[in-house]
Write an enzyme that holds these catalytic residues in place. Structure first.
Site, PDB file in Angstrom:
ATOM      1  N   ASN A  19      -5.627  15.856   0.625  1.00 34.44           N
ATOM      2  CA  ASN A  19      -5.531  16.121  -0.809  1.00 34.44           C
ATOM      3  C   ASN A  19      -6.889  16.463  -1.395  1.00 34.44           C
ATOM      4  OD1 ASN A  19      -2.759  15.529  -1.253  1.00 34.44           O
ATOM      5  ND2 ASN A  19      -3.206  13.336  -1.314  1.00 34.44           N
ATOM      6  N   ALA A  20      -6.883  17.297  -2.415  1.00 34.90           N
ATOM      7  CA  ALA A  20      -8.074  17.454  -3.249  1.00 34.90           C
ATOM      8  C   ALA A  20      -8.027  16.366  -4.312  1.00 34.90           C
ATOM      9  CB  ALA A  20      -8.087  18.832  -3.896  1.00 34.90           C
ATOM     10  N   ASN A 191      -1.371  -4.206   2.276  1.00 35.03           N
ATOM     11  CA  ASN A 191      -1.981  -5.127   1.331  1.00 35.03           C
ATOM     12  C   ASN A 191      -0.947  -6.178   0.930  1.00 35.03           C
ATOM     13  OD1 ASN A 191      -0.374  -4.003  -0.757  1.00 35.03           O
ATOM     14  ND2 ASN A 191      -1.997  -2.568  -1.351  1.00 35.03           N
ATOM     15  N   THR A 231      -4.446  -7.062   3.953  1.00 35.92           N
ATOM     16  CA  THR A 231      -5.677  -7.037   3.165  1.00 35.92           C
ATOM     17  C   THR A 231      -5.420  -7.686   1.808  1.00 35.92           C
ATOM     18  OG1 THR A 231      -5.205  -4.814   2.309  1.00 35.92           O
ATOM     19  CG2 THR A 231      -6.502  -4.962   4.326  1.00 35.92           C
ATOM     20  N   SER A 234     -10.542  -8.779  -2.861  1.00 40.13           N
ATOM     21  CA  SER A 234     -11.770  -9.571  -2.902  1.00 40.13           C
ATOM     22  C   SER A 234     -11.676 -10.867  -2.107  1.00 40.13           C
ATOM     23  CB  SER A 234     -12.130  -9.900  -4.357  1.00 40.13           C
ATOM     24  OG  SER A 234     -11.105 -10.677  -4.951  1.00 40.13           O
ATOM     25  N   GLY A 236     -10.663 -10.890   1.065  1.00 39.13           N
ATOM     26  CA  GLY A 236     -10.782 -10.571   2.481  1.00 39.13           C
ATOM     27  C   GLY A 236      -9.459 -10.122   3.065  1.00 39.13           C
ATOM     28  N   GLY A 267      -9.601   1.593   0.940  1.00 39.68           N
ATOM     29  CA  GLY A 267      -8.565   1.199   1.885  1.00 39.68           C
ATOM     30  C   GLY A 267      -8.482   2.142   3.070  1.00 39.68           C
ATOM     31  N   ASP A 268      -8.736   3.430   2.836  1.00 38.76           N
ATOM     32  CA  ASP A 268      -8.734   4.402   3.927  1.00 38.76           C
ATOM     33  C   ASP A 268      -9.936   4.192   4.842  1.00 38.76           C
ATOM     34  OD1 ASP A 268      -6.464   5.521   2.765  1.00 38.76           O
ATOM     35  OD2 ASP A 268      -7.652   6.911   1.560  1.00 38.76           O
ATOM     36  N   GLY A 303     -16.927   8.679  -5.008  1.00 38.40           N
ATOM     37  CA  GLY A 303     -16.180   9.579  -4.142  1.00 38.40           C
ATOM     38  C   GLY A 303     -15.571   8.853  -2.964  1.00 38.40           C
TER      39      GLY A 303
END
Length: 321
Positions: A19-20, A191, A231, A234, A236, A267-268, A303
């Protein structure tokens, strides 16, 4: 269960989205119906799968990406960014649909909200997976998320399983998945919110007694998933490993504290780092500890792909450089 490291040492195949990212920065995120003043705008390369591929490559992984972009400036930008990080893009094809986009707002604390339009990502199909057999057959890890069709994800998971790779499934953005896909996931990465939705039950906090987390592990195992990484932001993360010795089936991984600037794509970065260490033969708990640092460092710059750390950065923070 497949073993990490089977096939070409360290080879990671990421199948999915590019994706942009259209990002606007603001002091706070708007409430419904509200307009707030922005203080900066940027167009950056993104997409969960492209991000994961770049994160893994910057951390030393041997990575191939299978995906689709439009015949437009955003597609050119994405291919250049991913290839520039050292990712093999020979299986990223051009679609008649425009390149996918994500519209992102980031506040002064680094928190964000995101809206995605699939575009070319929606055209990625099981035929593209079949056409990438040359890289999938040699994979140690196949990394997947849910930004492309379930049929495509299922085909990639099956191809990875058949090749003896470790299938790493990031259940994001959350969607219900067929039992066949759950059964093909060697490692499920979720998550707390995604875990709760998947199990249709509440998830304990990071400090909950081990027996509460062990009960969660057993519920995942009931779906055929033997290794899960949850995940907790904060707090851990928690590793649930039905394949470990009884006393080591629940492992808490401490968070890495940094001054966050932009959490977009963190996350990525975490997923890509897990893939790298699994491909190198690490245990899941060790991979999670490494990924905790990589993801935290990724939030210290604006970014996504350009903010991702290199292996030396992570090792320096871990004290292993």
């Amino acid at each position: 269960m497949s073993s990490a490291g089977v096939g070409h040492p360290g080879r990671i195949v990421v199948v999915g989205s590019l994706n942009a990212d259209l990002t606007i920065y603001c002091e706070r995120l708007p409430q419904p119906g509200e307009t707030v003043q922005g203080n900066g705008f940027a167009v950056n390369p993104g997409g969960k799968s492209a991000n994961q591929a770049v994160a893994a490559a910057r951390l030393g992984g041997h990575v191939s990406l299978v995906g689709a972009v439009g015949e437009d400036a955003n597609g050119n930008m994405l291919e250049a960014s991913v290839a520039g990080a050292g990712v093999d893009v020979s299986h990223v094809r051009t679609s008649s649909e425009p390149t996918g986009v994500a519209v992102i707002a980031v506040d002064a604390r680094g928190e964000n909200n995101i809206i995605i339009s699939a575009g070319a990502n929606g055209t990625l199909s099981p035929a593209d997976v079949a056409g990438a057999g040359d890289v999938l057959e040699g994979a140690a890890v196949v990394s997947l998320c849910l930004e492309v069709s379930t049929d495509t994800v299922l085909a990639a998971a099956q191809a990875g399983h058949d090749a003896g790779a470790t299938v790493l499934l990031n259940l994001s953005p959350y969607a219900e998945i067929p039992s066949a896909l759950a059964g093909l996931a060697d490692v499920l990465l979720v998550n707390a919110h995604e875990a709760a939705l998947f199990l249709a039950s509440e998830i304990p906090g990071a400090d909950a007694p081990a027996e509460e987390w062990d009960a969660v592990r057993e519920r995942f195992a009931g779906h055929g998933i033997r290794q899960v990484l949850v995940t907790l932001g904060s707090q851990g993360s928690v590793v649930l490993d039905s394949l470990a010795a009884p006393g080591a089936r629940v492992t808490r991984v401490q968070p890495t504290t940094v001054g966050a600037v932009d959490t977009t794509g963190a996350g990525d970065a975490f997923t890509g780092a897990v893939a790298v260490r699994l491909a190198a033969g690490d245990a899941l708990a060790d991979a999670a500890a490494f990924a905790s640092v990589a993801a935290a460092l990724a939030t210290t710059r604006k970014g996504t792909q350009a903010a991702y750390p290199e292996a030396a950065d992570v090792e320096r923070r871990l004290g292993t450089a």
